[in-house]
Design a protein around this motif. Structure first.
Motif, PDB file in Angstrom:
ATOM      1  N   ALA A 129       0.857  -1.084  -0.165  1.00 23.29           N
ATOM      2  CA  ALA A 129       0.021  -0.143   0.157  1.00 23.29           C
ATOM      3  C   ALA A 129       0.830   1.343  -0.116  1.00 23.29           C
ATOM      4  N   CYS A 130       1.858   1.269   0.878  1.00 17.29           N
ATOM      5  CA  CYS A 130       2.569   2.505   0.773  1.00 17.29           C
ATOM      6  C   CYS A 130       3.297   2.705  -0.616  1.00 17.29           C
ATOM      7  N   ALA A 131       3.911   1.444  -1.136  1.00 20.57           N
ATOM      8  CA  ALA A 131       4.588   1.631  -2.499  1.00 20.57           C
ATOM      9  C   ALA A 131       3.597   2.265  -3.615  1.00 20.57           C
ATOM     10  N   ALA A 132       2.311   1.795  -3.366  1.00 24.01           N
ATOM     11  CA  ALA A 132       1.222   2.338  -4.404  1.00 24.01           C
ATOM     12  C   ALA A 132       0.857   4.021  -4.157  1.00 24.01           C
ATOM     13  N   LEU A 133       1.334   4.743  -3.086  1.00 28.10           N
ATOM     14  CA  LEU A 133       0.914   5.823  -2.670  1.00 28.10           C
ATOM     15  C   LEU A 133       1.464   6.694  -3.951  1.00 28.10           C
ATOM     16  N   PRO A 134       0.677   7.753  -4.229  1.00 24.81           N
ATOM     17  CA  PRO A 134       1.086   8.755  -5.380  1.00 24.81           C
ATOM     18  C   PRO A 134       2.481   9.447  -4.729  1.00 24.81           C
ATOM     19  N   PRO A 135       3.204   9.848  -5.918  1.00 29.32           N
ATOM     20  CA  PRO A 135       4.583  10.694  -5.124  1.00 29.32           C
ATOM     21  C   PRO A 135       4.099  12.087  -4.667  1.00 29.32           C
ATOM     22  N   THR A 136       4.995  12.769  -3.862  1.00 33.10           N
ATOM     23  CA  THR A 136       4.964  14.124  -3.365  1.00 33.10           C
ATOM     24  C   THR A 136       5.807  15.113  -4.263  1.00 33.10           C
ATOM     25  N   VAL A 137       5.361  16.195  -4.371  1.00 34.50           N
ATOM     26  CA  VAL A 137       6.135  17.048  -5.115  1.00 34.50           C
ATOM     27  C   VAL A 137       7.120  17.879  -4.058  1.00 34.50           C
ATOM     28  N   PRO A 138       8.711  17.823  -4.377  1.00 38.27           N
ATOM     29  CA  PRO A 138       9.635  18.348  -3.456  1.00 38.27           C
ATOM     30  C   PRO A 138       9.348  19.705  -3.214  1.00 38.27           C
ATOM     31  N   ASP A 139       9.858  19.964  -2.072  1.00 39.71           N
ATOM     32  CA  ASP A 139       9.732  21.562  -1.671  1.00 39.71           C
ATOM     33  C   ASP A 139      10.467  22.430  -2.844  1.00 39.71           C
ATOM     34  N   GLY A 140       9.647  23.293  -2.939  1.00 42.10           N
ATOM     35  CA  GLY A 140      10.180  24.647  -3.752  1.00 42.10           C
ATOM     36  C   GLY A 140       9.837  24.288  -5.334  1.00 42.10           C
ATOM     37  N   LEU A 141       8.964  23.101  -5.835  1.00 39.16           N
ATOM     38  CA  LEU A 141       8.391  22.996  -7.129  1.00 39.16           C
ATOM     39  C   LEU A 141       7.217  22.800  -6.835  1.00 39.16           C
ATOM     40  N   ALA A 142       6.593  22.775  -8.226  1.00 40.65           N
ATOM     41  CA  ALA A 142       5.071  22.727  -8.290  1.00 40.65           C
ATOM     42  C   ALA A 142       4.629  22.186  -9.597  1.00 40.65           C
ATOM     43  N   ALA A 143       3.699  20.830  -9.606  1.00 45.05           N
ATOM     44  CA  ALA A 143       3.217  20.342 -10.826  1.00 45.05           C
ATOM     45  C   ALA A 143       2.509  21.364 -11.777  1.00 45.05           C
ATOM     46  N   LEU A 184       7.590  20.157 -13.619  1.00 39.56           N
ATOM     47  CA  LEU A 184       6.854  18.869 -13.403  1.00 39.56           C
ATOM     48  C   LEU A 184       5.704  18.866 -13.972  1.00 39.56           C
ATOM     49  N   PRO A 185       5.120  17.665 -14.731  1.00 42.48           N
ATOM     50  CA  PRO A 185       3.983  17.777 -15.418  1.00 42.48           C
ATOM     51  C   PRO A 185       2.525  17.912 -14.514  1.00 42.48           C
ATOM     52  N   HIS A 186       1.494  18.227 -15.096  1.00 44.70           N
ATOM     53  CA  HIS A 186       0.219  18.306 -14.254  1.00 44.70           C
ATOM     54  C   HIS A 186       0.050  16.803 -14.182  1.00 44.70           C
ATOM     55  N   GLY A 187      -0.644  16.520 -12.984  1.00 42.39           N
ATOM     56  CA  GLY A 187      -0.770  15.283 -12.403  1.00 42.39           C
ATOM     57  C   GLY A 187       0.321  14.604 -11.904  1.00 42.39           C
ATOM     58  N   TYR A 188       1.254  15.305 -11.646  1.00 42.14           N
ATOM     59  CA  TYR A 188       2.808  14.767 -11.375  1.00 42.14           C
ATOM     60  C   TYR A 188       2.502  13.690  -9.946  1.00 42.14           C
ATOM     61  N   ALA A 189       1.730  14.477  -8.949  1.00 44.67           N
ATOM     62  CA  ALA A 189       1.261  13.879  -7.651  1.00 44.67           C
ATOM     63  C   ALA A 189       0.161  12.944  -7.617  1.00 44.67           C
ATOM     64  N   GLN A 190      -0.316  12.920  -8.819  1.00 46.78           N
ATOM     65  CA  GLN A 190      -1.641  12.115  -8.543  1.00 46.78           C
ATOM     66  C   GLN A 190      -1.507  10.726  -9.391  1.00 46.78           C
ATOM     67  N   ARG A 191      -0.457  10.674 -10.368  1.00 43.26           N
ATOM     68  CA  ARG A 191      -0.110   9.464 -11.109  1.00 43.26           C
ATOM     69  C   ARG A 191       0.712   8.553 -10.360  1.00 43.26           C
ATOM     70  N   ARG A 192       0.598   7.231 -10.301  1.00 49.28           N
ATOM     71  CA  ARG A 192       1.209   6.462  -9.338  1.00 49.28           C
ATOM     72  C   ARG A 192       2.320   5.803 -10.367  1.00 49.28           C
ATOM     73  N   GLU A 193       2.057   5.699 -12.123  1.00 54.05           N
ATOM     74  CA  GLU A 193       2.999   5.520 -13.157  1.00 54.05           C
ATOM     75  C   GLU A 193       4.339   6.301 -12.945  1.00 54.05           C
ATOM     76  N   ARG A 194       5.470   5.935 -12.960  1.00 53.58           N
ATOM     77  CA  ARG A 194       6.449   6.958 -13.248  1.00 53.58           C
ATOM     78  C   ARG A 194       6.449   7.597 -14.519  1.00 53.58           C
TER      79      ARG A 194
END
Length: 239
Positions: A17-31, A48-58
């Protein structure tokens, strides 16, 4: 409260479940935005593309290397040409775009680019099998050299008005190339890049060169407007 046996039994499911969590946006950046960033001692623009923090696929990663005129300490110069310029103008790239800057008088060194790529791959939600590179003039020379020295770094390259060492390109026979050049370029004669393309194909690789008749050193304007370039890059993946 779970006892020890229950916790151990649940651990694989929790890890999954943890591995499947969406990524977080690093500090100072924005999708959906291109922002200045520092990583591994390098100053760069990062999109960073739109949807960066919502898509689980790399996401695919594209590294852009600027030319000699954009070196220095003004990071804004990196956005004068190529993908970072287009991203600043509103291009919605479906990938992560990293555009580092060289210091004045310095050339792109493969070892430095290899370290930067490793840092980007470790920090961002990107696909290691879909790391790509493009660059113009000095940057085009940089991507040829990078792929020759570290062929397992890159799934494909798109050098613009660049060149490499024809004798070294057999080492990168597994790296597809989509190259561009102005037919009237007197700064970097097109024959220098044609020699690399021919050497790669002779070694069993896959390379094409698009020549723009009558165009001088500014092949990057038509090259980065080529509607086939981005789909080609996105289709590349290391075996």
């Amino acid at each position: 409260m779970m006892n020890r046996r229950q916790l151990l039994a649940a651990s694989p499911a929790l890890l999954t479940a943890c591995a499947a969590l969406p990524p977080t946006v690093p500090d100072g950046l924005a999708a959906g935005e291109q922002r200045a960033w520092q990583l591994a001692g390098e100053r760069l623009w990062l999109w960073l593309p739109h949807g960066y923090a919502q898509r689980r696929e790399r996401w695919p990663l594209l590294v852009f290397l600027h030319g000699s005129g954009e070196r220095g300490t003004d990071l804004g110069q990196v956005k004068v040409h190529g993908p970072p310029r287009l991203a600043a103008a509103g291009a919605d790239y479906p990938l992560v775009l990293a555009s580092p800057q060289l210091e004045a008088g310095v050339r792109w060194e493969p070892a430095r680019l290899h370290r930067l790529l490793q840092a980007l791959q470790a920090r961002l939600h990107v696909d290691r099998q879909r790391s790509l590179a493009t660059g113009l003039s000095l940057g085009g020379h940089g991507v040829w050299n990078w792929a020759c020295r570290h062929p397992r770094d890159l799934a494909a390259i798109a050098p613009v008005c660049g060149y490499g060492d024809p004798g070294a390109v057999p080492a990168m026979r597994e790296v597809p190339v989509r190259a561009y050049h102005g037919g009237a370029d007197t700064v970097v004669p097109p024959a220098r890049q044609q020699a690399c393309v021919d050497a790669l194909n002779a070694a069993g690789g896959r390379a094409t060169l698009t020549l723009y008749p009558g165009v001088g050193h500014d092949a990057w304007t038509p090259a980065y407007q080529d509607p086939g370039l981005l789909p080609w890059l996105l289709a590349q993946r290391q075996a």
